[in-house]
Design a protein around this motif. Structure first.
Motif, PDB file in Angstrom:
ATOM      1  N   TYR B 264       0.824  -1.221   0.000  1.00 37.80           N
ATOM      2  CA  TYR B 264       0.000   0.000   0.000  1.00 37.80           C
ATOM      3  C   TYR B 264       0.855   1.267   0.000  1.00 37.80           C
ATOM      4  CZ  TYR B 264      -3.968  -3.077   1.170  1.00 37.80           C
ATOM      5  OH  TYR B 264      -4.929  -4.054   1.166  1.00 37.80           O
ATOM      6  N   GLY B 265       2.120   1.132  -0.392  1.00 31.93           N
ATOM      7  CA  GLY B 265       2.986   2.299  -0.460  1.00 31.93           C
ATOM      8  C   GLY B 265       3.165   2.950   0.901  1.00 31.93           C
ATOM      9  N   GLU B 266       3.125   4.289   0.930  1.00 32.23           N
ATOM     10  CA  GLU B 266       3.382   5.001   2.186  1.00 32.23           C
ATOM     11  C   GLU B 266       2.092   5.480   2.855  1.00 32.23           C
ATOM     12  OE1 GLU B 266       6.346   4.917   3.543  1.00 32.23           O
ATOM     13  OE2 GLU B 266       6.919   3.761   1.759  1.00 32.23           O
ATOM     14  N   ASP B 267       0.956   5.004   2.390  1.00 29.58           N
ATOM     15  CA  ASP B 267      -0.330   5.418   2.955  1.00 29.58           C
ATOM     16  C   ASP B 267      -0.424   4.980   4.422  1.00 29.58           C
ATOM     17  OD1 ASP B 267      -2.997   5.830   3.639  1.00 29.58           O
ATOM     18  OD2 ASP B 267      -3.734   5.275   1.644  1.00 29.58           O
ATOM     19  N   GLU B 268      -0.487   5.957   5.331  1.00 31.72           N
ATOM     20  CA  GLU B 268      -0.435   5.634   6.763  1.00 31.72           C
ATOM     21  C   GLU B 268      -1.690   4.935   7.274  1.00 31.72           C
ATOM     22  OE1 GLU B 268       0.757   8.926   9.138  1.00 31.72           O
ATOM     23  OE2 GLU B 268       2.697   9.101   8.130  1.00 31.72           O
ATOM     24  N   PHE B 269      -2.752   5.010   6.498  1.00 28.84           N
ATOM     25  CA  PHE B 269      -3.986   4.314   6.890  1.00 28.84           C
ATOM     26  C   PHE B 269      -3.718   2.826   7.105  1.00 28.84           C
ATOM     27  CE2 PHE B 269      -7.641   1.717   5.603  1.00 28.84           C
ATOM     28  CZ  PHE B 269      -8.610   2.167   6.483  1.00 28.84           C
ATOM     29  N   PHE B 270      -2.776   2.284   6.314  1.00 29.05           N
ATOM     30  CA  PHE B 270      -2.529   0.843   6.347  1.00 29.05           C
ATOM     31  C   PHE B 270      -1.454   0.451   7.361  1.00 29.05           C
ATOM     32  CE2 PHE B 270      -4.363   1.814   2.197  1.00 29.05           C
ATOM     33  CZ  PHE B 270      -5.440   0.950   2.191  1.00 29.05           C
ATOM     34  N   LYS B 271      -1.051   1.412   8.197  1.00 25.38           N
ATOM     35  CA  LYS B 271      -0.097   1.159   9.289  1.00 25.38           C
ATOM     36  C   LYS B 271       1.179   0.470   8.767  1.00 25.38           C
ATOM     37  CE  LYS B 271      -3.344   2.702  12.074  1.00 25.38           C
ATOM     38  NZ  LYS B 271      -3.281   4.052  12.634  1.00 25.38           N
ATOM     39  N   ALA B 272       1.497  -0.716   9.308  1.00 27.13           N
ATOM     40  CA  ALA B 272       2.771  -1.355   8.942  1.00 27.13           C
ATOM     41  C   ALA B 272       2.741  -2.035   7.575  1.00 27.13           C
ATOM     42  CB  ALA B 272       3.184  -2.348  10.021  1.00 27.13           C
ATOM     43  N   GLY B 273       1.594  -1.981   6.903  1.00 30.34           N
ATOM     44  CA  GLY B 273       1.538  -2.561   5.559  1.00 30.34           C
ATOM     45  C   GLY B 273       0.446  -3.602   5.405  1.00 30.34           C
ATOM     46  N   ALA B 274       0.623  -4.465   4.418  1.00 32.61           N
ATOM     47  CA  ALA B 274      -0.391  -5.462   4.089  1.00 32.61           C
ATOM     48  C   ALA B 274      -0.031  -6.828   4.653  1.00 32.61           C
ATOM     49  CB  ALA B 274      -0.543  -5.560   2.575  1.00 32.61           C
ATOM     50  N   SER B 275      -1.043  -7.680   4.780  1.00 29.42           N
ATOM     51  CA  SER B 275      -0.811  -9.070   5.164  1.00 29.42           C
ATOM     52  C   SER B 275      -1.912  -9.923   4.555  1.00 29.42           C
ATOM     53  CB  SER B 275      -0.791  -9.222   6.687  1.00 29.42           C
ATOM     54  OG  SER B 275      -2.071  -8.958   7.213  1.00 29.42           O
ATOM     55  N   GLY B 276      -1.879 -11.208   4.867  1.00 24.34           N
ATOM     56  CA  GLY B 276      -2.898 -12.111   4.337  1.00 24.34           C
ATOM     57  C   GLY B 276      -2.318 -13.071   3.319  1.00 24.34           C
TER      58      GLY B 276
END
Lengths: 335, 335
Positions: B264-276
């Motif tokens: 998710y790039g640097e978008d802070e909404f996604f905190k430390a990033g993606a998972s799953g």
């Protein structure tokens, strides 16, 4: 050889070098009790959660398998296993303890045979010398997740089956001495006959068992009479009778058997019989293995059956998709 | 070749003939969005449960994979997959629809690579010509099972990661034309660093990633600098920085990357990033695959990481066991 509708022919003689089966206190009543390696007195030790106890059954069964196979854990290349608890936690925790490369599988109560198929593939492709493969279930852990906590004392209908507490594992090695060889396997397809009743899983699973057995016989150009026994995993008494009716084979009455139907004998407390990922694992890796080793059985087809339902899919009104994986084992004349 | 601590060397050139990645609406914001095959506008269609929608993402990704690979479903020998929902229900239901032989796997978010390893083994042993392998996750289905229903609007700490809605699958065939080849794989061991926080899984998974990468490099006699990229699955930004600190390699800063950290790039909404489970599957089978196909990458190590926790083990105070499975892919000079 390339798969014909999911049937694998093994050419490198993957074999079952040894097995280990550890069961719970209720399983002392099993028809097969004398074949089990260890019967524990309690479902869980003091201070253990049910799931921790489940993990310990797996660890004990693996240890027993290695002891009987005179093999050290550090010589085992891969551990393959599965169980019925969400996220396979008991098997994952056992894998943490074993600390060797691990592949988690899930096909519900068909996981025992899925594990053996994948282990045989690793041997076949030359990518492993020793694999530990199997599956397990633990009555209190599974019942409280899928149905009711035991303390509720919920009534069980006559079609219901009793989840066994058992862990069964096999040490797979290429052409081990005086060991049954895995000659073929048939990978299951997901078959859904439209059943919705989670307390009548034999009826749900029978069509999947039929599909796998039919494909296996067709693809290997075999007839039912070529086998000493074709043993499904946990269709139970009623599911087995449904399966027998599905076949227009005069031999189906004798040759088609079911581990779950026989597991607790005629004791009516257990209703339609036994079930659980540990049911087929316990019977295949004790009684059936011994019959092969001693030469009483020369050719068997083991068809583990799995109901791929979950409490959520049940609540959402879904039908029960099922699967059955098969391995064919043969015992060569002892040299 | 026999396994050296879990590393497999494939000699028969299993390759990734085509891939298909279908993602949800939030994933339109991904750095990799242009590489995905289809971005759906809704997490679920009207009248669908989240889990039914999850199933449809899987089916669409498989269909897309076959379309791009110019292959018919009836020519595919085996379907291998897994997801994060209890009992793998979405994958099981997709397998019912596909109706070809099916192997269910579970290693949490490392399931994508476990599927590819097993598919490659089937090709390697000559037991299949075409295999569909991959994994998926679906944000609303997974969040309500593992953490909170989305409607609660629970606060997320900075260490938390966002479960992606994505299904990523690959069509595996022996030596497909102009296709990346899978040369090696390393099967993960369960490693537990003692972490207990389910909202900081990067820290829990980093030791498992380290173990697998170290074994892979040792067993293949390679150095980090031999790879264009070593990409873990979903350690996230913080987990990746922990992993980099674990290696005393001057190249680790550049070569070690993480699909979840970049997703998710640097978008802070996604905190430390993606998972799953769909995170690594989506990135490996779109962006990384394309980079290999076009020759930008010539040799990569893909290390899918999985946290083997469950809501139950968390509630019981257990630590989080983790696993990482790796495949090495190479692109030969195009002929």
């Amino acid at each position: 050889m390339v798969i014909k509708s999911g049937t694998i022919q093994f050419k490198e003689n993957p074999s079952i070098a040894s097995t280990g089966v550890v069961v719970g206190p209720t399983e002392k009543k099993s028809t097969f009790a004398e074949s089990f390696d260890e019967v524990l007195l309690l479902e869980n030790e003091k201070g253990e959660t049910f799931e921790q106890a489940h993990t310990h059954f797996i660890e004990k069964a693996c240890k027993e398998t290695l002891r009987k196979g005179h093999e050290k854990l550090e010589n085992v290349d891969v551990f393959i296993g599965g169980d019925l608890v969400n996220q396979l936690s008991p098997t994952n925790f056992a894998a943490r303890e074993l600390a060797i490369p691990f592949l988690g599988v899930f096909s519900a109560c068909a996981s025992s045979v899925e594990s053996v198929i994948l282990g045989s593939l690793l041997l076949e492709s030359g990518n492993a010398k020793s694999v530990l493969a199997g599956a397990s279930s633990h009555h209190p852990s599974v019942e409280r997740q899928f149905r009711y906590p035991l303390e509720y004392g919920a009534q069980r209908p006559g079609t219901s089956q009793w989840t066994v507490t058992a862990a069964g594992f096999a040490l797979l090695q290429k052409h081990a001495k005086n060991a049954p060889i895995i000659t073929h396997a048939t990978i299951g397809r997901v078959v859904d006959g439209g059943q919705k009743n989670p307390l009548f899983m034999g009826a749900a699973m029978a069509p999947a068992a039929r599909d796998t057995i039919e494909r296996h016989l067709t693809n290997t150009n075999s007839r039912m009479a070529d086998y000493d026994v074709i043993m499904t995993g946990d269709l139970g008494k009623i599911g087995l009778s449904i399966l027998k009716e599905m076949f227009q084979d005069e031999n189906s009455g004798v040759i088609l058997q079911d581990a779950g139907a026989q597991f607790y004998g005629e004791d009516e407390f257990f209703k339609a019989g036994a079930s659980g990922a540990g049911c087929s694992a316990a019977v295949y890796f004790s009684y059936v293995f011994n019959q092969l080793k001693s030469g009483v059985y020369k050719r068997v087809l083991l068809v583990a059956t799995g109901a791929l339902l979950s409490p959520l899919t049940f609540q959402q009104g879904e039908t029960i998709p099922c699967i059955a994986h098969a391995i064919e084992c043969r015992m060569e004349k002892r040299g």
